[in-house]
Design an enzyme around this catalytic site. Structure first.
Site, PDB file in Angstrom:
ATOM      1  N   HIS A  20       5.437  -6.240   8.025  1.00  0.00           N
ATOM      2  CA  HIS A  20       5.156  -7.540   8.228  1.00  0.00           C
ATOM      3  C   HIS A  20       5.478  -8.397   7.314  1.00  0.00           C
ATOM      4  O   HIS A  20       4.744  -9.301   6.849  1.00  0.00           O
ATOM      5  CB  HIS A  20       3.918  -7.786   8.893  1.00  0.00           C
ATOM      6  CG  HIS A  20       3.730  -6.868  10.282  1.00  0.00           C
ATOM      7  ND1 HIS A  20       2.330  -6.658  10.799  1.00  0.00           N
ATOM      8  CD2 HIS A  20       4.673  -6.809  11.152  1.00  0.00           C
ATOM      9  CE1 HIS A  20       2.576  -6.090  11.832  1.00  0.00           C
ATOM     10  NE2 HIS A  20       3.786  -6.047  12.163  1.00  0.00           N
ATOM     11  N   HIS A  47       2.852   1.836  10.856  1.00  0.00           N
ATOM     12  CA  HIS A  47       1.913   1.373  11.906  1.00  0.00           C
ATOM     13  C   HIS A  47       1.836   2.601  12.947  1.00  0.00           C
ATOM     14  O   HIS A  47       0.720   2.757  13.572  1.00  0.00           O
ATOM     15  CB  HIS A  47       2.354   0.270  12.668  1.00  0.00           C
ATOM     16  CG  HIS A  47       2.722  -0.893  11.777  1.00  0.00           C
ATOM     17  ND1 HIS A  47       3.871  -1.289  11.417  1.00  0.00           N
ATOM     18  CD2 HIS A  47       1.674  -1.834  11.158  1.00  0.00           C
ATOM     19  CE1 HIS A  47       3.879  -2.500  10.612  1.00  0.00           C
ATOM     20  NE2 HIS A  47       2.471  -2.489  10.586  1.00  0.00           N
ATOM     21  N   SER A  89       1.282 -10.840   9.484  1.00  0.00           N
ATOM     22  CA  SER A  89       0.556  -9.716   8.828  1.00  0.00           C
ATOM     23  C   SER A  89      -0.970 -10.016   8.937  1.00  0.00           C
ATOM     24  O   SER A  89      -1.375 -10.950   8.531  1.00  0.00           O
ATOM     25  CB  SER A  89       0.797  -9.847   7.428  1.00  0.00           C
ATOM     26  OG  SER A  89       0.060  -8.766   6.630  1.00  0.00           O
ATOM     27  N   SER A  90      -1.659  -9.075   9.791  1.00  0.00           N
ATOM     28  CA  SER A  90      -3.062  -9.158  10.081  1.00  0.00           C
ATOM     29  C   SER A  90      -3.847  -9.264   8.890  1.00  0.00           C
ATOM     30  O   SER A  90      -4.449 -10.051   8.478  1.00  0.00           O
ATOM     31  CB  SER A  90      -3.411  -8.038  10.799  1.00  0.00           C
ATOM     32  OG  SER A  90      -2.940  -8.199  12.150  1.00  0.00           O
ATOM     33  N   GLU A 131      -0.295  -0.865  15.404  1.00  0.00           N
ATOM     34  CA  GLU A 131      -0.991   0.037  15.228  1.00  0.00           C
ATOM     35  C   GLU A 131      -1.857   0.358  16.603  1.00  0.00           C
ATOM     36  O   GLU A 131      -2.074   1.588  16.822  1.00  0.00           O
ATOM     37  CB  GLU A 131      -1.878   0.169  13.886  1.00  0.00           C
ATOM     38  CG  GLU A 131      -2.751   0.885  13.585  1.00  0.00           C
ATOM     39  CD  GLU A 131      -3.942   0.802  12.352  1.00  0.00           C
ATOM     40  OE1 GLU A 131      -4.838   1.219  12.670  1.00  0.00           O
ATOM     41  OE2 GLU A 131      -3.367   0.265  11.622  1.00  0.00           O
ATOM     42  N   CYS A 191      -9.030   1.030   6.205  1.00  0.00           N
ATOM     43  CA  CYS A 191      -8.414   1.734   5.245  1.00  0.00           C
ATOM     44  C   CYS A 191      -9.209   1.300   4.111  1.00  0.00           C
ATOM     45  O   CYS A 191      -9.435   0.289   3.953  1.00  0.00           O
ATOM     46  CB  CYS A 191      -6.821   1.510   5.159  1.00  0.00           C
ATOM     47  SG  CYS A 191      -5.987   1.812   3.669  1.00  0.00           S
ATOM     48  N   SER A 233       1.237  -5.763   2.662  1.00  0.00           N
ATOM     49  CA  SER A 233       2.872  -5.729   3.322  1.00  0.00           C
ATOM     50  C   SER A 233       3.767  -6.704   2.520  1.00  0.00           C
ATOM     51  O   SER A 233       5.006  -6.862   2.822  1.00  0.00           O
ATOM     52  CB  SER A 233       2.841  -6.197   4.479  1.00  0.00           C
ATOM     53  OG  SER A 233       2.190  -7.512   4.776  1.00  0.00           O
ATOM     54  N   CYS A 287       1.044  -1.358   0.151  1.00  0.00           N
ATOM     55  CA  CYS A 287       0.119   0.105   0.027  1.00  0.00           C
ATOM     56  C   CYS A 287       0.798   1.182   0.031  1.00  0.00           C
ATOM     57  O   CYS A 287       2.046   1.308   0.294  1.00  0.00           O
ATOM     58  CB  CYS A 287      -0.929  -0.100   1.175  1.00  0.00           C
ATOM     59  SG  CYS A 287       0.017   0.121   2.933  1.00  0.00           S
TER      60      CYS A 287
END
Length: 290
Positions: free
Chosen positions: A40, A74, A229-230, A130, A201, A273, A12
């Site tokens: 991440h 973050h 990575s969430s 974050e 987002c 990411s 992103c």
């Protein structure tokens, strides 16, 4: 066999901006400290470490003086900036503009809730960088909820301002908001002090639809992401539910030839990411074993 990378997959703009800042700094300096992994994704972290980026934690930062430290996309709580000032540390701030705006809104929400005896609630992954930064805007008083099971932590007889971590699932957030609204209304007959802010987002929320549409154009999908990575794990699980032949990989060595039996097309995608160069490297691996 056709092999293609999803056109919209990859970093992103917040991550792109952060990495550009790192590379710019390291062109003039041999070393730069970064508070936590800049992204991440272990492969990208490893690439940048070879250029001179050194990942540190907050305890290590406490021992540093008269140097530069980067804050990743973050974001960080106010206490980190106070520490930097105390130790004469120059902050290279790569906080994502969307996260920065959310931090400011959480701070405003917190001040309003303090005036009326209310609560700030943040929907997110507990301990995520974050979320730590967002909670810091509330003097560490915000209530963090990760699922509906956590809603018992909230006093529904008091005012509430609800926010979300920017990278959470918009579908899950809507479901949680519906439950919050239901419980709040059952406990408040005349009070209207429930504020729900949609802080997910737009880039993240649009990825779900884009990824599903892309997966429908191929027989096998390789989803490239770090397991921490969430955003990546959410998108992978979403795609796996839709297309059985979806495989999670983090590097080219993870690719298995047997996945491509009776396969005419392979798609490669990734989290916000996941670097583009890594997906291209995996594409070349697929070509070589085809």
């Amino acid at each position: 066999m056709i092999i293609k990378i999803e056109p919209l997959a990859g970093f992103c703009f917040g991550v792109v901006s952060a990495i550009n800042l790192v590379e710019k700094e390291l062109r003039d300096n041999e070393k730069l400290y970064c508070l936590g992994d800049i992204v991440h994704n272990n492969m990208e972290v490893e690439r940048l470490s070879k250029l001179g980026l050194e990942v540190i934690d907050i305890e290590r930062m406490k021992a540093l003086k008269d140097t530069k430290v980067m804050i990743r996309a973050h974001g960080e709580p106010p206490s980190t900036y106070a520490l930097a000032k105390e130790n004469n540390i120059e902050i290279i701030d790569a906080t994502c503009p969307i996260v920065l705006k959310l931090q400011q809104n959480v701070r405003k929400g917190y001040l309003r809730m303090k005036e009326i005896g209310g609560q700030v609630v943040i929907y997110g992954k507990k301990g995520h960088a974050e979320v730590v930064g967002l909670v810091g805007q509330t003097n560490n008083e915000a209530i963090v909820v990760s699922s509906k099971e956590d809603l018992d932590l909230i006093n529904f007889e008091k005012p509430i301002h609800l926010f979300s971590q920017t990278t959470m699932s918009k579908e899950d957030y809507k479901s949680l908001c519906d439950e919050v609204l239901l419980r709040y209304n059952s406990n408040n007959k005349t009070n209207n002090d429930l504020i729900i802010t949609n802080s997910i987002c737009g880039k993240v929320s649009s990825r779900s639809k884009e990824l599903i549409e892309f997966s429908d154009t191929v027989d096998v999908l390789l989803f490239v992401s770090g397991k921490n990575s969430s955003n990546g794990m959410y998108l992978f699980n979403l795609c796996k539910e839709h297309k059985e032949k979806t495989y999670l990989i983090s590097k080219k060595e993870d690719v298995k030839k047997e996945w491509f039996e009776d396969c005419e097309s392979v798609g490669i995608s990734g989290a916000t990411s996941t670097p583009r160069w890594l997906m291209e490297e995996i594409m070349q691996e697929c070509i070589s074993i085809n």
